[in-house]
Design a protein around this motif. Structure first.
Motif, PDB file in Angstrom:
ATOM      1  N   PHE A   9       0.822  -1.202   0.000  1.00 51.48           N
ATOM      2  CA  PHE A   9       0.000   0.000   0.000  1.00 51.48           C
ATOM      3  C   PHE A   9       0.859   1.257   0.000  1.00 51.48           C
ATOM      4  N   GLY A  10       0.365   2.267  -0.697  1.00 48.23           N
ATOM      5  CA  GLY A  10       0.914   3.607  -0.586  1.00 48.23           C
ATOM      6  C   GLY A  10      -0.117   4.458   0.120  1.00 48.23           C
ATOM      7  N   ILE A  11       0.263   5.007   1.283  1.00 47.95           N
ATOM      8  CA  ILE A  11      -0.706   5.715   2.118  1.00 47.95           C
ATOM      9  C   ILE A  11      -0.087   7.015   2.612  1.00 47.95           C
ATOM     10  N   ASN A  12      -0.893   8.068   2.622  1.00 46.95           N
ATOM     11  CA  ASN A  12      -0.497   9.341   3.216  1.00 46.95           C
ATOM     12  C   ASN A  12       0.148   9.106   4.574  1.00 46.95           C
ATOM     13  N   THR A  13       1.243   9.812   4.853  1.00 45.17           N
ATOM     14  CA  THR A  13       2.036   9.519   6.050  1.00 45.17           C
ATOM     15  C   THR A  13       1.221   9.628   7.330  1.00 45.17           C
TER      16      THR A  13
END
Length: 227
Positions: free
Chosen positions: A211-215
């Motif tokens: 997953f790529g997720i906002n920090t």
């Protein structure tokens, strides 16, 4: 992994956090590195010019320093993408994203789109993992299926749903289409609009493995998932 087995630690090792917006500067990159180390996230991604700043901040950790090629449009000329990939390798990148030429895909020029991806993969030569971004928010189901197959035929072993710049959330259906095209082996990264554990569990069930997720959201979700 079963969606029911998701823990905070397991989630962190599936999540890339990033500072890849145009306005992100040195302070943002340094903050990204701190969050990555504190949370033990699997990777932190920055725009190419900031990779030389990020890379030394992560030395000795289990977090990879990542950066994109042809970001965010995918429309750079192939020789430019190849040169950018080579520069990133020299700068110490540990994993890389490359944006597929979506204009070619939407034009039905799949062979040309595949050659573009293949050229970058050839330049990398297996030195680091490369994820091919398909930008699902700009493709209908047929185009997404075709794009996934073209990327895989070009040698891709990892697919990513989007850059996060299009404002279209990745859905389980997007992932299902990509997984059906890819089969069980390749990695599929869901990126864009992931904001809840419920979404993550649904995306895992559909076939997502990363997953790529906002920090800030990633930090919250890892805490919510618990031990």
């Amino acid at each position: 992994m079963s969606p029911d087995e998701l823990t905070g630690r397991a989630l962190a090792r599936m999540v890339d956090i990033s500072a890849v917006q145009a306005q992100h500067g040195r302070a943002d990159v340094e903050a990204l590195a701190r969050h990555a180390l504190e949370g033990d996230f699997v990777a932190a991604h920055v725009l190419p010019s900031w990779l030389p700043v990020l890379r030394p901040l992560l030395v000795g950790s289990t977090t990879n320093a990542g950066s994109p090629v042809g970001f965010p449009s995918g429309g750079s000329a192939t020789p430019i993408k190849v040169a950018e990939a080579g520069w990133l390798i020299e700068a110490g990148v540990q994993e890389m994203d490359v944006v597929m030429n979506i204009g070619l895909v939407r034009s039905g020029e799949l062979a040309a789109a595949g050659r573009d991806v293949a050229a970058v993969l050839s330049a990398v030569g297996g030195a680091v993992p490369v994820k091919v971004i398909l930008e699902v928010g700009l493709l209908d189901e047929r185009q997404l299926r075709d794009a996934a197959r073209a990327a895989l035929d070009a040698g891709a072993t990892s697919l990513k749903t989007g850059t996060g710049w299009q404002g279209v959330a990745t859905t389980p259906r997007h992932v299902e289409i990509m997984r059906a095209a890819a089969g069980p082996g390749p990695e599929i990264k869901a990126s864009g609009g992931v904001r809840s554990l419920e979404q993550i569990r649904a995306l895992i069930a559909a076939g997502a493995t990363r997953f790529g997720i906002n920090t800030a959201v990633a930090v919250r979700l890892v805490a919510e998932a618990g031990a």
